[in-house]
Design an enzyme around this catalytic site. Structure first.
Site, short mmCIF file in Angstrom:
data_model
loop_
_atom_site.label_atom_id
_atom_site.label_comp_id
_atom_site.label_asym_id
_atom_site.label_seq_id
_atom_site.Cartn_x
_atom_site.Cartn_y
_atom_site.Cartn_z
N CYS A 77 12.49 -10.64 0.72
CA CYS A 77 11.27 -9.90 0.43
C CYS A 77 11.28 -8.57 1.17
O CYS A 77 11.53 -8.54 2.37
CB CYS A 77 10.06 -10.73 0.86
SG CYS A 77 8.50 -9.85 0.72
N CYS A 80 8.36 -8.56 4.00
CA CYS A 80 8.35 -9.34 5.25
C CYS A 80 9.72 -9.89 5.60
O CYS A 80 9.86 -10.59 6.60
CB CYS A 80 7.34 -10.48 5.17
SG CYS A 80 7.86 -11.80 4.05
N CYS A 125 5.70 -13.50 -2.93
CA CYS A 125 6.21 -14.03 -1.67
C CYS A 125 5.12 -14.86 -1.00
O CYS A 125 3.99 -14.39 -0.86
CB CYS A 125 6.63 -12.87 -0.76
SG CYS A 125 7.03 -13.38 0.92
N CYS A 128 3.97 -13.07 2.69
CA CYS A 128 3.19 -11.83 2.82
C CYS A 128 2.41 -11.49 1.56
O CYS A 128 1.66 -10.50 1.56
CB CYS A 128 4.09 -10.66 3.22
SG CYS A 128 5.14 -10.04 1.89
N CYS A 148 11.68 -13.40 -13.44
CA CYS A 148 11.96 -12.01 -13.79
C CYS A 148 11.38 -11.14 -12.67
O CYS A 148 10.17 -10.99 -12.56
CB CYS A 148 11.30 -11.70 -15.13
SG CYS A 148 11.66 -10.06 -15.75
ZN ZN Z 1 7.12 -11.26 1.86
#
Ligand code: ZN
Length: 167
Positions: A77, A80, A125, A128, A148
């Protein structure tokens, strides 16, 4: 009664004032381990990253260099640094966005997205809350799912790099 009515009116006014900060809706319902103010997000992300990750925008198809990323490793991510997708579930979907048939365990969360006159499964995510993309049911075996994902939401970490930093 009159006073109570007055208080409720005041509350409603406060709620209205907070609406612009909650435009994506789910931020108020879900809690995340990593939280940042809008200013902090804007400072750490490019305009496009902010639009995609914090406002559920979509990058233009075939613009992400991660479409061509074929090395072993994990996609993390950008918000984060949590590892989200392993390279061995990545596949060539032909859609122009990095596509995966499964995330890592305990990495992403979903919610219904009713924009654009259809119901899609939004994926973000779980650490975060940054928006990643959508999940569709036309993926390859073994899951049949197609995650996707916007490349701008991800950072790729090659397996060799990981070995270096831990060794
Ligand atoms: Zn994250």
């Amino acid at each position: 009664m009159r006073r109570r009515h007055f208080m409720l009116t005041g509350l409603a006014g406060g709620t209205l004032a907070a609406v612009p900060a909650l435009r994506t809706g789910w931020a108020a319902e879900e809690t995340f381990e990593v939280t940042r103010t809008e200013e902090e997000w804007r400072a750490m992300l490019s305009d496009l990253e902010y639009e995609v990750m914090r406002e559920e925008g979509t990058e233009r198809a075939f613009t992400s260099p991660l479409n061509e990323e074929k090395r072993a490793g994990n996609f993390h991510c950008k918000g984060c640094d949590q590892a989200l997708y392993p390279s061995d579930t990545k596949f060539e979907s032909g859609t122009g966005w990095p596509s995966f048939w499964a995330p890592l365990d305990d990495a992403v969360a979903t919610k219904p997205d009713r924009s654009w006159f259809m119901v899609r499964t939004e994926v973000h995510c779980d650490r975060c809350g940054s928006h990643l993309g959508h999940i569709f049911d036309d993926g390859p075996p073994p899951t049949g799912k197609r995650h996707c994902i916007n490349g701008v939401s991800l950072t790729f970490r090659p397996a060799a790099d990981a070995a270096q930093t831990t060794g």
